[in-house]
Design an enzyme around this catalytic site. Structure first.
Site, PDB file in Angstrom:
ATOM      1  N   MET A   1      -8.690  -3.529   8.809  1.00  0.00           N
ATOM      2  CA  MET A   1      -8.064  -3.691  10.117  1.00  0.00           C
ATOM      3  C   MET A   1      -7.390  -2.436  10.691  1.00  0.00           C
ATOM      4  O   MET A   1      -6.677  -2.538  11.684  1.00  0.00           O
ATOM      5  CB  MET A   1      -7.049  -4.854  10.051  1.00  0.00           C
ATOM      6  CG  MET A   1      -7.686  -6.167   9.617  1.00  0.00           C
ATOM      7  SD  MET A   1      -6.533  -7.542   9.477  1.00  0.00           S
ATOM      8  CE  MET A   1      -5.976  -7.716  11.160  1.00  0.00           C
ATOM      9  N   GLU A   2      -7.611  -1.267  10.080  1.00  0.00           N
ATOM     10  CA  GLU A   2      -6.938  -0.055  10.583  1.00  0.00           C
ATOM     11  C   GLU A   2      -7.813   1.199  10.645  1.00  0.00           C
ATOM     12  O   GLU A   2      -7.600   2.071  11.502  1.00  0.00           O
ATOM     13  CB  GLU A   2      -5.704   0.294   9.699  1.00  0.00           C
ATOM     14  CG  GLU A   2      -4.599  -0.739   9.687  1.00  0.00           C
ATOM     15  CD  GLU A   2      -4.847  -1.857   8.688  1.00  0.00           C
ATOM     16  OE1 GLU A   2      -5.674  -1.651   7.760  1.00  0.00           O
ATOM     17  OE2 GLU A   2      -4.237  -2.932   8.828  1.00  0.00           O
TER      18      GLU A   2
ATOM     19  N   ASP B   1     -10.894  -8.461  -1.783  1.00  0.00           N
ATOM     20  CA  ASP B   1     -11.528  -9.770  -1.543  1.00  0.00           C
ATOM     21  C   ASP B   1     -12.943  -9.536  -1.031  1.00  0.00           C
ATOM     22  O   ASP B   1     -13.324  -8.392  -0.781  1.00  0.00           O
ATOM     23  CB  ASP B   1     -10.713 -10.546  -0.491  1.00  0.00           C
ATOM     24  CG  ASP B   1     -10.657  -9.812   0.834  1.00  0.00           C
ATOM     25  OD1 ASP B   1     -11.557 -10.001   1.663  1.00  0.00           O
ATOM     26  OD2 ASP B   1      -9.720  -9.008   1.035  1.00  0.00           O
TER      27      ASP B   1
ATOM     28  N   GLU C   1       0.834  -1.215   0.000  1.00  0.00           N
ATOM     29  CA  GLU C   1       0.000   0.000   0.000  1.00  0.00           C
ATOM     30  C   GLU C   1       0.866   1.261   0.000  1.00  0.00           C
ATOM     31  O   GLU C   1       0.385   2.346  -0.339  1.00  0.00           O
ATOM     32  CB  GLU C   1      -0.930  -0.013   1.232  1.00  0.00           C
ATOM     33  CG  GLU C   1      -1.982  -1.114   1.153  1.00  0.00           C
ATOM     34  CD  GLU C   1      -2.774  -1.311   2.444  1.00  0.00           C
ATOM     35  OE1 GLU C   1      -3.853  -1.916   2.377  1.00  0.00           O
ATOM     36  OE2 GLU C   1      -2.311  -0.881   3.522  1.00  0.00           O
TER      37      GLU C   1
ATOM     38  N   GLY D   1     -11.919  -5.917   2.540  1.00  0.00           N
ATOM     39  CA  GLY D   1     -12.848  -6.966   2.139  1.00  0.00           C
ATOM     40  C   GLY D   1     -14.227  -6.345   1.915  1.00  0.00           C
ATOM     41  O   GLY D   1     -14.661  -5.502   2.702  1.00  0.00           O
TER      42      GLY D   1
HETATM   43  N1  SAH Z   1      -1.176 -11.314   4.129  1.00  0.00           N
HETATM   44  C1  SAH Z   1      -0.713 -10.447   5.188  1.00  0.00           C
HETATM   45  C2  SAH Z   1      -1.803 -10.156   6.196  1.00  0.00           C
HETATM   46  C3  SAH Z   1      -2.886  -9.301   5.623  1.00  0.00           C
HETATM   47  S1  SAH Z   1      -4.060  -8.810   6.802  1.00  0.00           S
HETATM   48  C4  SAH Z   1       0.474 -11.126   5.859  1.00  0.00           C
HETATM   49  O1  SAH Z   1       0.461 -12.317   5.993  1.00  0.00           O
HETATM   50  O2  SAH Z   1       1.388 -10.395   6.251  1.00  0.00           O
HETATM   51  C5  SAH Z   1      -5.194  -7.934   5.775  1.00  0.00           C
HETATM   52  C6  SAH Z   1      -4.879  -6.488   5.493  1.00  0.00           C
HETATM   53  O3  SAH Z   1      -5.696  -6.031   4.430  1.00  0.00           O
HETATM   54  C7  SAH Z   1      -5.176  -5.542   6.631  1.00  0.00           C
HETATM   55  O4  SAH Z   1      -4.279  -4.446   6.611  1.00  0.00           O
HETATM   56  C8  SAH Z   1      -6.631  -5.096   6.378  1.00  0.00           C
HETATM   57  O5  SAH Z   1      -6.831  -3.728   6.639  1.00  0.00           O
HETATM   58  C9  SAH Z   1      -6.882  -5.391   4.900  1.00  0.00           C
HETATM   59  N2  SAH Z   1      -7.972  -6.335   4.574  1.00  0.00           N
HETATM   60  C10 SAH Z   1      -8.239  -6.736   3.303  1.00  0.00           C
HETATM   61  N3  SAH Z   1      -9.237  -7.639   3.296  1.00  0.00           N
HETATM   62  C11 SAH Z   1      -9.640  -7.824   4.573  1.00  0.00           C
HETATM   63  C12 SAH Z   1     -10.602  -8.675   5.199  1.00  0.00           C
HETATM   64  N4  SAH Z   1     -11.342  -9.519   4.487  1.00  0.00           N
HETATM   65  N5  SAH Z   1     -10.732  -8.604   6.548  1.00  0.00           N
HETATM   66  C13 SAH Z   1      -9.983  -7.762   7.277  1.00  0.00           C
HETATM   67  N6  SAH Z   1      -9.025  -6.962   6.737  1.00  0.00           N
HETATM   68  C14 SAH Z   1      -8.829  -6.981   5.403  1.00  0.00           C
END
Ligand code: SAH
Length: 227
Positions: free
Chosen positions: A171-172, A195, A11, A77
């Site tokens: 998540m932020e 997603d 990002e 998401g």
């Molecule tokens: N793949 C990463 C973790 C990603 S966590 C790793 O293993 O390091 C998901 C991130 O994308 C978070 O910053 C959140 O803000 C966003 N996000 C995208 N889709 C999401 C979903 N379905 N639920 C929660 N957060 C989501």
């Protein structure tokens, strides 16, 4: 100074590529990139994932770098059925879907003396609408729900959607909104869908993270040019 935030390197990178005169400062475990875009001074902050990391970073952006507005860019998401991968949505308000002190009769998401929903800046949202019109891109708006969980479950997703009338989950956002509210700093939150927060979310997230993150960053940079 305009503060820009992202939670993952994917990002941050699309911004970093397009800033000039970049000076990077490390504060604690977060990187802050001061630079120029279209003659405007911006500080791009890489928070890392989750509400705590994001609130820490937003606070440093405001207190150490003097951000007088914060624009968050990233992926999310989809909860709303009309949102497809790559679609843009900005938050009219945000809520922490995982805050639960309902044992004391408070609604889920609610914190005493804080509230539940954090509104975003009407002024920044208006600029976003103008940019969307000028670019000819579809821009959704709605409630964004934030929690320290990657939602990859249709039941959980529907529950968050029903409880908060939320259109997207991440998540932020709400934690940055909370920091901005505490310091009275206008906030704008944009996400491109990566997603659908369902059983395929992990797979789709990996496939579309980079492309969706870039869609969001490109839009925010067009906003910066208008600020
Ligand atoms: N793949 C990463 C973790 C990603 S966590 C790793 O293993 O390091 C998901 C991130 O994308 C978070 O910053 C959140 O803000 C966003 N996000 C995208 N889709 C999401 C979903 N379905 N639920 C929660 N957060 C989501």
């Amino acid at each position: 100074m305009i503060g820009i935030m992202g939670a993952m390197i994917e990002e941050i990178e699309p911004f970093l590529k397009r800033l000039s005169d970049v000076k990077t400062t490390q504060i604690g475990r977060n990187a802050y990139h001061e630079g120029l875009y279209g003659g405007k001074r911006v500080t791009l902050a890489y928070s890392r994932i989750g509400k705590v990391n994001a609130a820490i970073t937003a606070t440093a952006l405001i207190e150490r770098f003097g951000a007088d507005k914060i624009l968050f860019s990233g992926v999310a998401g989809a909860i709303g059925k009309d949102l497809r991968i790559g679609d843009l949505i900005y938050a009219t308000k945000l809520v922490q879907h995982d805050v639960d002190i309902t044992a004391f009769g408070h609604p889920i998401g609610f914190i005493p003396e804080t509230g539940d929903f954090f509104e975003t800046s009407a002024e920044l949202n208006k600029i976003a609408e103008e940019v969307a019109l000028a670019k000819g891109v579809k821009l959704g708006k709605g409630v964004i729900a934030t929690g320290d969980q990657f939602v990859a479950d249709s039941v959980k997703k529907e529950l968050i959607g029903e409880r908060f009338k939320a259109d997207a989950v991440e998540m932020e956002g709400a934690s940055v909104a909370c920091a901005c509210d505490a310091f009275r700093v206008p906030f704008f939150a944009l996400r491109a869908i990566s997603d659908a927060a369902d059983m395929d979310a992990g797979f789709n997230f990996d496939a579309f993270l980079a492309s969706s993150a870039k869609i969001s960053a490109d839009f925010v940079l067009d906003m910066v040019a208008k600020l």
